[in-house]
Write an enzyme that holds these catalytic residues in place. Structure first.
Site, PDB file in Angstrom:
ATOM      1  N   PHE A 295       5.383 -22.827   5.275  1.00  0.00           N
ATOM      2  CA  PHE A 295       3.973 -22.475   5.240  1.00  0.00           C
ATOM      3  C   PHE A 295       3.477 -22.212   6.654  1.00  0.00           C
ATOM      4  O   PHE A 295       3.529 -23.088   7.512  1.00  0.00           O
ATOM      5  CB  PHE A 295       3.154 -23.572   4.569  1.00  0.00           C
ATOM      6  CG  PHE A 295       1.839 -23.045   4.073  1.00  0.00           C
ATOM      7  CD1 PHE A 295       1.732 -22.520   2.794  1.00  0.00           C
ATOM      8  CD2 PHE A 295       0.720 -23.020   4.893  1.00  0.00           C
ATOM      9  CE1 PHE A 295       0.538 -21.989   2.346  1.00  0.00           C
ATOM     10  CE2 PHE A 295      -0.476 -22.494   4.452  1.00  0.00           C
ATOM     11  CZ  PHE A 295      -0.571 -21.975   3.185  1.00  0.00           C
TER      12      PHE A 295
ATOM     13  N   ARG B 212      -7.395 -19.315  10.299  1.00  0.00           N
ATOM     14  CA  ARG B 212      -7.261 -17.859  10.453  1.00  0.00           C
ATOM     15  C   ARG B 212      -7.534 -17.432  11.897  1.00  0.00           C
ATOM     16  O   ARG B 212      -7.033 -16.412  12.357  1.00  0.00           O
ATOM     17  CB  ARG B 212      -8.257 -17.126   9.548  1.00  0.00           C
ATOM     18  CG  ARG B 212      -8.038 -17.287   8.052  1.00  0.00           C
ATOM     19  CD  ARG B 212      -8.880 -16.259   7.308  1.00  0.00           C
ATOM     20  NE  ARG B 212      -9.092 -16.573   5.898  1.00  0.00           N
ATOM     21  CZ  ARG B 212      -8.253 -16.219   4.921  1.00  0.00           C
ATOM     22  NH1 ARG B 212      -7.140 -15.577   5.207  1.00  0.00           N
ATOM     23  NH2 ARG B 212      -8.524 -16.516   3.668  1.00  0.00           N
TER      24      ARG B 212
ATOM     25  N   GLU C  23      -0.585  -5.387   5.692  1.00  0.00           N
ATOM     26  CA  GLU C  23      -0.578  -6.764   5.195  1.00  0.00           C
ATOM     27  C   GLU C  23      -0.167  -7.735   6.296  1.00  0.00           C
ATOM     28  O   GLU C  23       0.575  -7.368   7.209  1.00  0.00           O
ATOM     29  CB  GLU C  23       0.397  -6.895   4.007  1.00  0.00           C
ATOM     30  CG  GLU C  23      -0.270  -6.869   2.635  1.00  0.00           C
ATOM     31  CD  GLU C  23      -1.132  -8.111   2.347  1.00  0.00           C
ATOM     32  OE1 GLU C  23      -1.626  -8.774   3.282  1.00  0.00           O
ATOM     33  OE2 GLU C  23      -1.326  -8.410   1.167  1.00  0.00           O
ATOM     34  N   ASP C  24      -0.671  -8.958   6.204  1.00  0.00           N
ATOM     35  CA  ASP C  24      -0.246  -9.977   7.158  1.00  0.00           C
ATOM     36  C   ASP C  24       1.107 -10.558   6.768  1.00  0.00           C
ATOM     37  O   ASP C  24       1.965 -10.785   7.609  1.00  0.00           O
ATOM     38  CB  ASP C  24      -1.297 -11.101   7.269  1.00  0.00           C
ATOM     39  CG  ASP C  24      -1.713 -11.655   5.922  1.00  0.00           C
ATOM     40  OD1 ASP C  24      -1.667 -10.911   4.919  1.00  0.00           O
ATOM     41  OD2 ASP C  24      -2.094 -12.832   5.846  1.00  0.00           O
TER      42      ASP C  24
ATOM     43  N   ASP D 109       4.971 -12.550   0.651  1.00  0.00           N
ATOM     44  CA  ASP D 109       5.555 -13.818   0.224  1.00  0.00           C
ATOM     45  C   ASP D 109       6.382 -13.544  -1.029  1.00  0.00           C
ATOM     46  O   ASP D 109       7.535 -13.147  -0.935  1.00  0.00           O
ATOM     47  CB  ASP D 109       4.380 -14.784  -0.047  1.00  0.00           C
ATOM     48  CG  ASP D 109       4.739 -16.228   0.232  1.00  0.00           C
ATOM     49  OD1 ASP D 109       5.824 -16.639  -0.226  1.00  0.00           O
ATOM     50  OD2 ASP D 109       3.967 -16.932   0.896  1.00  0.00           O
TER      51      ASP D 109
HETATM   52  C1  PRP Z   1      -1.925 -14.016   1.052  1.00  0.00           C
HETATM   53  C2  PRP Z   1      -1.440 -13.039   2.108  1.00  0.00           C
HETATM   54  C3  PRP Z   1      -0.959 -11.869   1.294  1.00  0.00           C
HETATM   55  C4  PRP Z   1      -0.487 -12.500  -0.010  1.00  0.00           C
HETATM   56  C5  PRP Z   1       0.998 -12.564  -0.053  1.00  0.00           C
HETATM   57  O1  PRP Z   1      -3.235 -13.657   0.687  1.00  0.00           O
HETATM   58  O2  PRP Z   1      -2.495 -12.667   2.982  1.00  0.00           O
HETATM   59  O3  PRP Z   1      -2.022 -10.977   1.034  1.00  0.00           O
HETATM   60  O4  PRP Z   1      -1.019 -13.844  -0.031  1.00  0.00           O
HETATM   61  O5  PRP Z   1       1.438 -13.253  -1.203  1.00  0.00           O
HETATM   62  P1  PRP Z   1       2.388 -12.630  -2.298  1.00  0.00           P
HETATM   63  O6  PRP Z   1       3.436 -11.801  -1.615  1.00  0.00           O
HETATM   64  O7  PRP Z   1       3.002 -13.864  -2.936  1.00  0.00           O
HETATM   65  O8  PRP Z   1       1.577 -11.852  -3.275  1.00  0.00           O
HETATM   66  P2  PRP Z   1      -4.180 -14.655  -0.119  1.00  0.00           P
HETATM   67  O9  PRP Z   1      -4.082 -14.355  -1.576  1.00  0.00           O
HETATM   68  O10 PRP Z   1      -3.894 -16.066   0.309  1.00  0.00           O
HETATM   69  O11 PRP Z   1      -5.638 -14.232   0.338  1.00  0.00           O
HETATM   70  P3  PRP Z   1      -6.161 -14.135   1.859  1.00  0.00           P
HETATM   71  O12 PRP Z   1      -5.542 -12.911   2.443  1.00  0.00           O
HETATM   72  O13 PRP Z   1      -7.634 -14.012   1.720  1.00  0.00           O
HETATM   73  O14 PRP Z   1      -5.734 -15.391   2.566  1.00  0.00           O
HETATM   74 MG    MG Z   2      -4.592 -17.028   1.861  1.00  0.00          MG
HETATM   75 MN    MN Z   3      -3.921 -11.698   1.836  1.00  0.00          MN
END
Ligand code: PRP
Ligand code: MG
Ligand code: MN
Length: 182
Positions: A154, A167, A101-102, A105
């Site tokens: 953010f 990105r 995961e990146d 949150d």
């Molecule tokens: C973002 C990020 C994680 C997730 C974390 O993805 O890349 O996958 O949110 O959030 P959380 O811990 O509150 O669940 P996003 O849903 O924005 O999709 P993306 O990866 O396509 O940007």
């Molecule tokens: Mg996102």
């Molecule tokens: Mn994501």
């Protein structure tokens, strides 16, 4: 690029690169080359840059799997209820698996994903995240490999987006508030 949108650089390209090397070493120490290759599972799209760099830094063979999910509920806060848009192409039963995961949150998406993947009976299942926001967590998830703990701001870049933009930045930065308000 993105002139004036980035308020500050939080993590430089070099710092990311050093951390990827360090994380790859940790993962490889725990998963020496064995009878079957390690499986890296990435949730599209944020983690693709990190996965691409991590996979190439790992001195053991890995196989790449991708999932696409969408969370039900409001668009501003994830509800933790997830729908699979694209599932894995392969069975992970009896495989050593690392979710890449990146950022973690709230932890809601990952918490759901861990339960879902655990039910497929992998031999082992761990999480490797580049970033984590300790002050934003709503549900504790067991994470074995963490790159950086960051403040609850953010951030964008290196895969992380705001409205699908930024990105492609090679570093991680904070977004100027004027971007949200315009
Ligand atoms: C973002 C990020 C994680 C997730 C974390 O993805 O890349 O996958 O949110 O959030 P959380 O811990 O509150 O669940 P996003 O849903 O924005 O999709 P993306 O990866 O396509 O940007
Ligand atoms: Mg996102
Ligand atoms: Mn994501």
């Amino acid at each position: 690029m993105y002139d004036g949108d980035i308020a500050s650089v939080l993590i430089t390209e070099q710092e990311i690169s050093d951390k990827v090397t360090e994380l790859a070493k940790q993962v490889a120490d725990d998963h020496p080359e064995g009878d079957s290759d390690l499986v890296l599972i990435t949730v599209l799209k944020g983690a693709v840059m990190f996965m691409a760099d991590l996979a190439r830094a790992l001195p053991v063979p890995v196989q790449l799997e991708f999932m696409a999910v969408s969370s039900y509920g409001s668009s501003t806060s994830s509800s933790g209820v997830v729908r699979i848009l694209k599932d894995l192409d392969r069975d992970i039963a009896d495989r050593n698996v690392v979710i890449v995961e990146d950022i973690i949150d709230s932890g809601l998406t990952l918490s759901w994903l861990l339960k879902n993947l655990q039910s497929r009976r992998p031999r082992s299942l761990e999480v490797c995240t580049l970033l984590r926001k300790p002050d934003a967590v709503k549900v504790e998830v067991p994470v074995k490999y963490v790159g950086f703990d960051i403040p609850n701001e953010f951030v964008v870049g290196y895969g992380l987006d705001y409205a699908e933009r930024y990105r492609d930045l090679p570093y991680i930065g904070t977004l100027d508030p004027k971007v949200y308000s315009s």
